[in-house]
Scaffold this motif. Structure first.
Motif, PDB file in Angstrom:
ATOM      1  N   CYS A 271       0.839  -1.309   0.051  1.00 42.17           N
ATOM      2  CA  CYS A 271      -0.065   0.143   0.066  1.00 42.17           C
ATOM      3  C   CYS A 271       0.849   1.281  -0.063  1.00 42.17           C
ATOM      4  N   ILE A 272       0.290   2.237  -0.091  1.00 39.63           N
ATOM      5  CA  ILE A 272       1.063   3.633  -0.359  1.00 39.63           C
ATOM      6  C   ILE A 272       0.619   4.580   0.719  1.00 39.63           C
ATOM      7  N   GLY A 273       1.451   4.967   1.577  1.00 38.72           N
ATOM      8  CA  GLY A 273       1.074   5.962   2.650  1.00 38.72           C
ATOM      9  C   GLY A 273       1.663   7.388   2.468  1.00 38.72           C
ATOM     10  N   VAL A 274       0.626   8.299   1.977  1.00 35.35           N
ATOM     11  CA  VAL A 274       1.169   9.590   1.606  1.00 35.35           C
ATOM     12  C   VAL A 274       0.071  10.501   2.546  1.00 35.35           C
ATOM     13  N   SER A 275      -1.075  10.323   2.290  1.00 36.66           N
ATOM     14  CA  SER A 275      -2.144  11.195   2.736  1.00 36.66           C
ATOM     15  C   SER A 275      -2.312  11.061   4.189  1.00 36.66           C
ATOM     16  N   GLU A 276      -2.716  11.915   5.096  1.00 38.34           N
ATOM     17  CA  GLU A 276      -3.029  12.042   6.292  1.00 38.34           C
ATOM     18  C   GLU A 276      -4.231  12.773   6.739  1.00 38.34           C
TER      19      GLU A 276
ATOM     20  N   GLY B 264      -3.534  16.405   2.579  1.00 39.83           N
ATOM     21  CA  GLY B 264      -3.779  15.389   1.402  1.00 39.83           C
ATOM     22  C   GLY B 264      -3.232  16.056   0.291  1.00 39.83           C
ATOM     23  N   SER B 265      -3.968  17.063  -0.098  1.00 35.70           N
ATOM     24  CA  SER B 265      -3.607  17.929  -1.247  1.00 35.70           C
ATOM     25  C   SER B 265      -1.931  18.460  -0.921  1.00 35.70           C
ATOM     26  N   ASP B 266      -2.042  18.900   0.231  1.00 36.41           N
ATOM     27  CA  ASP B 266      -0.884  19.485   0.759  1.00 36.41           C
ATOM     28  C   ASP B 266       0.265  18.622   1.132  1.00 36.41           C
TER      29      ASP B 266
ATOM     30  N   MET C  42      -4.210   8.175   6.180  1.00 37.42           N
ATOM     31  CA  MET C  42      -5.630   8.257   6.234  1.00 37.42           C
ATOM     32  C   MET C  42      -6.016   8.056   4.603  1.00 37.42           C
ATOM     33  N   TRP C  43      -7.021   7.152   4.449  1.00 41.19           N
ATOM     34  CA  TRP C  43      -7.554   7.051   3.110  1.00 41.19           C
ATOM     35  C   TRP C  43      -6.611   5.954   2.503  1.00 41.19           C
ATOM     36  N   ILE C  44      -5.744   5.111   3.112  1.00 42.87           N
ATOM     37  CA  ILE C  44      -5.132   4.095   2.554  1.00 42.87           C
ATOM     38  C   ILE C  44      -5.789   2.934   2.128  1.00 42.87           C
ATOM     39  N   THR C  45      -5.677   2.726   0.628  1.00 44.12           N
ATOM     40  CA  THR C  45      -6.093   1.710  -0.206  1.00 44.12           C
ATOM     41  C   THR C  45      -5.605   0.295   0.312  1.00 44.12           C
ATOM     42  N   ASN C  46      -6.216  -0.633   0.422  1.00 47.09           N
ATOM     43  CA  ASN C  46      -5.620  -2.061   0.928  1.00 47.09           C
ATOM     44  C   ASN C  46      -5.024  -1.952   2.367  1.00 47.09           C
TER      45      ASN C  46
ATOM     46  N   ASP D 222      -8.453  17.775  -8.890  1.00 47.30           N
ATOM     47  CA  ASP D 222      -8.321  18.530 -10.139  1.00 47.30           C
ATOM     48  C   ASP D 222      -7.376  19.718 -10.001  1.00 47.30           C
ATOM     49  N   GLU D 223      -7.835  20.435  -8.723  1.00 46.28           N
ATOM     50  CA  GLU D 223      -7.054  21.784  -8.650  1.00 46.28           C
ATOM     51  C   GLU D 223      -5.742  21.737  -8.337  1.00 46.28           C
ATOM     52  N   VAL D 224      -5.236  20.682  -7.760  1.00 45.90           N
ATOM     53  CA  VAL D 224      -3.823  20.339  -7.690  1.00 45.90           C
ATOM     54  C   VAL D 224      -3.081  20.377  -8.928  1.00 45.90           C
TER      55      VAL D 224
HETATM   56  C1  FAD Z   1     -11.216   6.025  -1.732  1.00 49.45           C
HETATM   57  C2  FAD Z   1      -9.777   6.621  -1.533  1.00 49.45           C
HETATM   58  C3  FAD Z   1      -8.795   5.865  -1.745  1.00 49.45           C
HETATM   59  C4  FAD Z   1      -7.334   6.771  -1.527  1.00 49.45           C
HETATM   60  N1  FAD Z   1      -6.419   5.927  -1.547  1.00 49.45           N
HETATM   61  C5  FAD Z   1      -5.269   6.603  -1.069  1.00 49.45           C
HETATM   62  C6  FAD Z   1      -3.948   5.751  -0.821  1.00 49.45           C
HETATM   63  O1  FAD Z   1      -4.081   4.469  -1.004  1.00 49.45           O
HETATM   64  N2  FAD Z   1      -2.854   6.334  -0.422  1.00 49.45           N
HETATM   65  C7  FAD Z   1      -2.754   7.757   0.047  1.00 49.45           C
HETATM   66  O2  FAD Z   1      -1.752   8.165   0.403  1.00 49.45           O
HETATM   67  N3  FAD Z   1      -3.835   8.452  -0.014  1.00 49.45           N
HETATM   68  C8  FAD Z   1      -5.192   7.914  -0.613  1.00 49.45           C
HETATM   69  N4  FAD Z   1      -6.040   8.658  -0.944  1.00 49.45           N
HETATM   70  C9  FAD Z   1      -6.242   9.987  -0.671  1.00 49.45           C
HETATM   71  C10 FAD Z   1      -6.342  11.039  -1.605  1.00 49.45           C
HETATM   72  O3  FAD Z   1      -5.147  10.996  -2.321  1.00 49.45           O
HETATM   73  C11 FAD Z   1      -6.714  12.168  -1.354  1.00 49.45           C
HETATM   74  O4  FAD Z   1      -7.878  12.184  -0.689  1.00 49.45           O
HETATM   75  C12 FAD Z   1      -6.387  13.553  -2.061  1.00 49.45           C
HETATM   76  O5  FAD Z   1      -5.152  13.647  -2.360  1.00 49.45           O
HETATM   77  C13 FAD Z   1      -7.382  14.811  -1.514  1.00 49.45           C
HETATM   78  O6  FAD Z   1      -6.639  15.097  -0.217  1.00 49.45           O
HETATM   79  P1  FAD Z   1      -7.772  15.299   1.001  1.00 49.45           P
HETATM   80  O7  FAD Z   1      -8.776  14.505   0.931  1.00 49.45           O
HETATM   81  O8  FAD Z   1      -7.177  15.639   2.023  1.00 49.45           O
HETATM   82  O9  FAD Z   1      -8.433  16.764   0.478  1.00 49.45           O
HETATM   83  P2  FAD Z   1      -7.941  18.356   0.965  1.00 49.45           P
HETATM   84  O10 FAD Z   1      -6.436  18.209   0.663  1.00 49.45           O
HETATM   85  O11 FAD Z   1      -8.704  18.721   2.062  1.00 49.45           O
HETATM   86  O12 FAD Z   1      -8.449  19.018  -0.641  1.00 49.45           O
HETATM   87  C14 FAD Z   1      -9.971  19.234  -0.519  1.00 49.45           C
HETATM   88  C15 FAD Z   1     -10.354  19.880  -1.820  1.00 49.45           C
HETATM   89  O13 FAD Z   1      -9.539  21.155  -1.941  1.00 49.45           O
HETATM   90  C16 FAD Z   1      -9.502  21.525  -3.156  1.00 49.45           C
HETATM   91  N5  FAD Z   1      -8.335  21.992  -3.474  1.00 49.45           N
HETATM   92  C17 FAD Z   1      -6.883  21.245  -3.310  1.00 49.45           C
HETATM   93  N6  FAD Z   1      -5.961  22.025  -3.615  1.00 49.45           N
HETATM   94  C18 FAD Z   1      -6.574  23.490  -4.076  1.00 49.45           C
HETATM   95  C19 FAD Z   1      -6.109  24.562  -4.627  1.00 49.45           C
HETATM   96  N7  FAD Z   1      -4.629  24.860  -4.756  1.00 49.45           N
HETATM   97  N8  FAD Z   1      -6.802  25.466  -5.079  1.00 49.45           N
HETATM   98  C20 FAD Z   1      -8.146  25.270  -4.949  1.00 49.45           C
HETATM   99  N9  FAD Z   1      -8.776  24.122  -4.348  1.00 49.45           N
HETATM  100  C21 FAD Z   1      -7.971  23.154  -4.195  1.00 49.45           C
HETATM  101  C22 FAD Z   1      -9.853  20.377  -4.164  1.00 49.45           C
HETATM  102  O14 FAD Z   1     -11.136  20.393  -4.825  1.00 49.45           O
HETATM  103  C23 FAD Z   1     -10.008  19.267  -2.906  1.00 49.45           C
HETATM  104  O15 FAD Z   1     -10.633  17.984  -3.462  1.00 49.45           O
HETATM  105  C24 FAD Z   1      -7.540   7.945  -1.183  1.00 49.45           C
HETATM  106  C25 FAD Z   1      -8.624   8.714  -1.102  1.00 49.45           C
HETATM  107  C26 FAD Z   1      -9.856   8.029  -1.187  1.00 49.45           C
HETATM  108  C27 FAD Z   1     -10.897   8.879  -1.109  1.00 49.45           C
END
Ligand code: FAD
Length: 392
Positions: free
Chosen positions: A122-127, A131-133, A155-159, A373-375
C-alpha cells in the motif's frame, strides 16, 4: 502508439483473467466492502501481470511503460473501480520508487514478493491533516541506532486491512519541507495475513459512496520500529521520489478511466436502443445520439492525450505537464460521461447495481484521489509559466 503482438497477448491474458476470476465475484465483493486481495493478486502475479515494467532480476518482465498503460486500460473492463484501483496501487503507486531507488536487499524482500503476488503493498502519503498539501504531512521517523522509530497517522489508505507492507512518506529531518522527507518500507504484519506489527493499529475502515470493494482505512503508527535499511534511496529525498512516483500514478489513473467510459457509452447505446417511448426508441431522439457522439469524441481525445503522454514518458521525457493534463481530463470527463449516461437510463440509472450508477459513484474519486483536479491545475499552471514553482 502502435501496439505490438506482445501487447495484444498481454491484453488477452488479462481479459480472460478478468472475465473468469474477477467479474463473476464483483457484486459479492462490493457488498462485502472488501475483496480477497491476496487471492486476486496471486492469480495476476502467476500470469506475470504485476511486474510488467519491473526489473527481471526481481521477477518482472522489464517492459516499457506502455505495457503498464495497456494493463491499466484493460483493467477498466472490471465491473467496478475498486479492484483496478487496488491493483494499480500495487503496480504503479507503491512500487515505482522502490524499484527505481531501493537497495537490492530491499527489492528482494518487498518488491519481488509484490511482483509474484505473494505480498500486498500500500502507499501511505495522505494524512488526516494533509492530502493535497503533501509537504504538510506530520508523520515522523526518528533514527535510533539501526532503526527508525515511526509515529503518525495515514488516512485513506487503499488495501489498509490486507497490506503486508506500506511505502510510507515520513518526515526524517527538520529542514525545508521538500527536503526533510523520506520514503520508508514499513512491514505491516509479521507475515502474509499475520498479526499487525507492534505499534500499528488500523483505527477505522472508512465507509465510502463508491469504490466499495476496496478496503480504505485510517492507520495509526505509535513508536513503530523499522530497520533503517528499509529506507528507499537517500534520506531527505522522499518528497522528490514521491513526486516522481505520482507521475506513474497519474498516467495509470488516466489510462484506467478510458475503458470504463467506453463501456458506459456502449451500454447506454444498447439500453436506449431498446427503450421504447413516444412511438419509437429513446435512441431515436437526436438529442440522445448527439450527446453520446460528443462524449465518445471526448473519450477519443482523452485516449489520444493519455497515450501521447505515455509515448513521451517511454521516450524519457519529463511528462509532469502531460500526466497532470491527462489525469485532470480523465477525472472531469468521467463525471460528465457518468452523469449524462445515468440520465438516459432514467430510474434504472438510479439503481444501485447498474454499471453506470457504479461508474457515477466510483468514478467521482478520479477528480479527488492521487491529486485533486485543482492540484493538477496548479501543476499545469506552473509548467505553463503562470504560477511560481517551489524551491524543491
Ligand atoms: C477511496 C480513496 C482511496 C485513497 N487511497 C489513497 C492511498 O492509497 N494512499 C494515499 O496516500 N492516499 C489515498 N487517498 C487520498 C487522496 O489522495 C486524497 O483524498 C486527495 O489527495 C485529497 O486530499 P484530501 O482528501 O485531504 O482533501 P484536501 O487536501 O482537504 O482537499 C479538499 C479539496 O480542496 C480543493 N483544493 C485542493 N488544492 C486546491 C488549490 N490549490 N486550489 C483550490 N482548491 C484546492 C480540491 O477540490 C480538493 O478536493 C485516497 C482517497 C480516497 C477517497
Amino acid at each position: 502508439m502502435k501496439l505490438t503482438h506482445d501487447h495484444e497477448q498481454i491484453r488477452d491474458t488479462l481479459k480472460r483473467y478478468i472475465a473468469e476470476k474477477i467479474n463473476p465475484h464483483v457484486d459479492e465483493w462490493e457488498a462485502a466492502e472488501i475483496f480477497p486481495a491476496h487471492q486476486v493478486f496471486k492469480g495476476l502475479g502467476d500470469l506475470g501481470l504485476l511486474g510488467l515494467t519491473k526489473p527481471v532480476e526481481y521477477g518482472g518482465m522489464g517492459l516499457d511503460y506502455s505495457y503498464s498503460m495497456l494493463m491499466a486500460e484493460t483493467m477498466g473492463l472490471v465491473n467496478c473501480g475498486a479492484i483496478p484501483m487496488a491493483v494499480g496501487v500495487q503496480t504503479d503507486m507503491c512500487t515505482p520508487a522502490l524499484a527505481r531507488f531501493g537497495s537490492d536487499a530491499l527489492k528482494r524482500e518487498f518488491l519481488a514478493p509484490a511482483i509474484a503476488g505473494d505480498m500486498v503493498g500500500c502507499i501511505g502519503v495522505s494524512e488526516p491533516g494533509a492530502g493535497s498539501d503533501v509537504a504538510g504531512i506530520t508523520s515522523r521517523a526518528r533514527r535510533d541506532g539501526d532503526d527508525y522509530v515511526i509515529t503518525g497517522q495515514k488516512m485513506w489508505i487503499t488495501n489498509s486491512l490486507q497490506a503486508d507492507w506500506m511505502c510510507m512518506l515520513v518526515n526524517t529531518g527538520e529542514g525545508p519541507m521538500h527536503k526533510n522527507k523520506s520514503l520508508i518500507i514499513v512491514p505491516m504484519r509479521d507475515g502474509p495475513n499475520g498479526h499487525l506489527t507492534k505499534g500499528i493499529t488500523v483505527a477505522q475502515k472508512i465507509r465510502k459512496i463508491g469504490m466499495n470493494a476496496s478496503d480504505t482505512g485510517l492507520i495509526y503508527f505509535d513508536e513503530v520500529r523499522v530497520p533503517a535499511r528499509n529506507l528507499i534511496g537517500q534520506e531527505g529525498q522522499g518528497f522528490i521520489y514521491q513526486m516522481q512516483q505520482f507521475q506513474e500514478e497519474r498516467l495509470w489513473a488516466a489510462a484506467n478511466a478510458i475503458t470504463g467510459l467506453d463501456v458506459a457509452i456502449r451500454e447506454t447505446i444498447a439500453y436506449t436502443r431498446q427503450r421504447q417511448m413516444f412511438g419509437s426508441t429513446l435512441l431515436d431522439q437526436q438529442w440522445v445520439q448527439f450527446k453520446l457522439v460528443e462524449l465518445q469524441t471526448e473519450v477519443e481525445a482523452l485516449r489520444a492525450l493519455t497515450w501521447t503522454a505515455c509515448e513521451r514518458y517511454v521516450a524519457g521525457e519529463d511528462v509532469l505537464q502531460w500526466a497532470s493534463m491527462a489525469k485532470l481530463k480523465a477525472g472531469r470527463l468521467t463525471r460528465e460521461v457518468a452523469d449524462t449516461c445515468l440520465q438516459f437510463w432514467g430510474g434504472m440509472g438510479f439503481t444501485w447495481d447498474n454499471r453506470v450508477s457504479r461508474l457515477y459513484r466510483d468514478g467521482r474519486l478520479g477528480s479527488i484521489g492521487g491529486g485533486a483536479d485543482e492540484v493538477m491545475m496548479g501543476i499545469i499552471a506552473k509548467t505553463m509559466g503562470m504560477a511560481k514553482r517551489s524551491a524543491a
